[in-house]
Design a protein around this motif. Structure first.
Motif, PDB file in Angstrom:
ATOM      1  N   VAL A  59      -5.277  -7.341   3.382  1.00 25.04           N
ATOM      2  CA  VAL A  59      -3.969  -6.933   3.900  1.00 25.04           C
ATOM      3  C   VAL A  59      -2.927  -7.877   3.320  1.00 25.04           C
ATOM      4  CG1 VAL A  59      -2.541  -6.696   5.969  1.00 25.04           C
ATOM      5  CG2 VAL A  59      -4.928  -5.955   6.000  1.00 25.04           C
ATOM      6  N   VAL A  60      -1.890  -7.300   2.732  1.00 27.06           N
ATOM      7  CA  VAL A  60      -0.837  -8.085   2.103  1.00 27.06           C
ATOM      8  C   VAL A  60       0.478  -7.840   2.838  1.00 27.06           C
ATOM      9  CG1 VAL A  60      -0.295  -6.312   0.363  1.00 27.06           C
ATOM     10  CG2 VAL A  60       0.212  -8.669  -0.131  1.00 27.06           C
ATOM     11  N   ARG A  61       1.223  -8.930   3.077  1.00 27.98           N
ATOM     12  CA  ARG A  61       2.553  -8.822   3.686  1.00 27.98           C
ATOM     13  C   ARG A  61       3.571  -8.979   2.563  1.00 27.98           C
ATOM     14  NH1 ARG A  61       4.717  -9.535   8.754  1.00 27.98           N
ATOM     15  NH2 ARG A  61       2.733 -10.273   9.576  1.00 27.98           N
ATOM     16  N   LEU A  62       4.428  -7.973   2.415  1.00 30.29           N
ATOM     17  CA  LEU A  62       5.436  -7.997   1.357  1.00 30.29           C
ATOM     18  C   LEU A  62       6.782  -8.447   1.921  1.00 30.29           C
ATOM     19  CD1 LEU A  62       4.513  -4.696  -0.516  1.00 30.29           C
ATOM     20  CD2 LEU A  62       3.767  -7.025  -1.018  1.00 30.29           C
ATOM     21  N   LYS A  63       7.674  -8.866   1.019  1.00 36.01           N
ATOM     22  CA  LYS A  63       8.982  -9.391   1.421  1.00 36.01           C
ATOM     23  C   LYS A  63       9.828  -8.334   2.124  1.00 36.01           C
ATOM     24  CE  LYS A  63       9.224 -12.916  -2.154  1.00 36.01           C
ATOM     25  NZ  LYS A  63       9.884 -13.336  -3.388  1.00 36.01           N
ATOM     26  N   LYS A  64       9.888  -7.132   1.552  1.00 32.39           N
ATOM     27  CA  LYS A  64      10.721  -6.082   2.139  1.00 32.39           C
ATOM     28  C   LYS A  64       9.857  -5.140   2.967  1.00 32.39           C
ATOM     29  CE  LYS A  64      14.366  -5.875  -1.305  1.00 32.39           C
ATOM     30  NZ  LYS A  64      15.125  -5.015  -2.214  1.00 32.39           N
ATOM     31  N   PRO A  65      10.332  -4.761   4.154  1.00 36.30           N
ATOM     32  CA  PRO A  65       9.544  -3.836   4.973  1.00 36.30           C
ATOM     33  C   PRO A  65       9.639  -2.392   4.465  1.00 36.30           C
ATOM     34  CG  PRO A  65      11.564  -4.407   6.098  1.00 36.30           C
ATOM     35  CD  PRO A  65      11.515  -5.241   4.840  1.00 36.30           C
ATOM     36  N   HIS A  66       8.645  -1.595   4.808  1.00 36.70           N
ATOM     37  CA  HIS A  66       8.640  -0.159   4.536  1.00 36.70           C
ATOM     38  C   HIS A  66       9.703   0.471   5.443  1.00 36.70           C
ATOM     39  CE1 HIS A  66       6.613   3.930   4.679  1.00 36.70           C
ATOM     40  NE2 HIS A  66       6.710   3.688   3.387  1.00 36.70           N
TER      41      HIS A  66
END
Length: 63
Positions: free
Chosen positions: A10-17
């Motif tokens: 699971v990866v957390r990205l800078k910008k949310p969906h």
């Protein structure tokens, strides 16, 4: 920081969906990644370079 990406992580990205969630499950690894939003289930193909650049955190599937 260099991450070791694997299917199932699971990866957390800078910008949310747009659904508001910023965590994605990795379904495919290669030149492109297939990611599934953990909020709404939407799947997208993203270039490896963009995923590496925008990763804030990586949670391993077995941790």
């Amino acid at each position: 920081m260099a991450y070791e990406y694997e299917v199932g992580d699971v990866v957390r990205l800078k910008k949310p969906h747009p659904c508001g969630n910023s965590e994605w499950e990795i379904l495919r690894v290669g030149a492109d990644f297939r990611l599934k939003c953990l909020g709404c289930g939407h799947q997208v193909m993203v270039a490896r370079k963009l995923v590496e650049k925008n990763t804030k955190e990586l949670k391993k599937k077995n941790a």
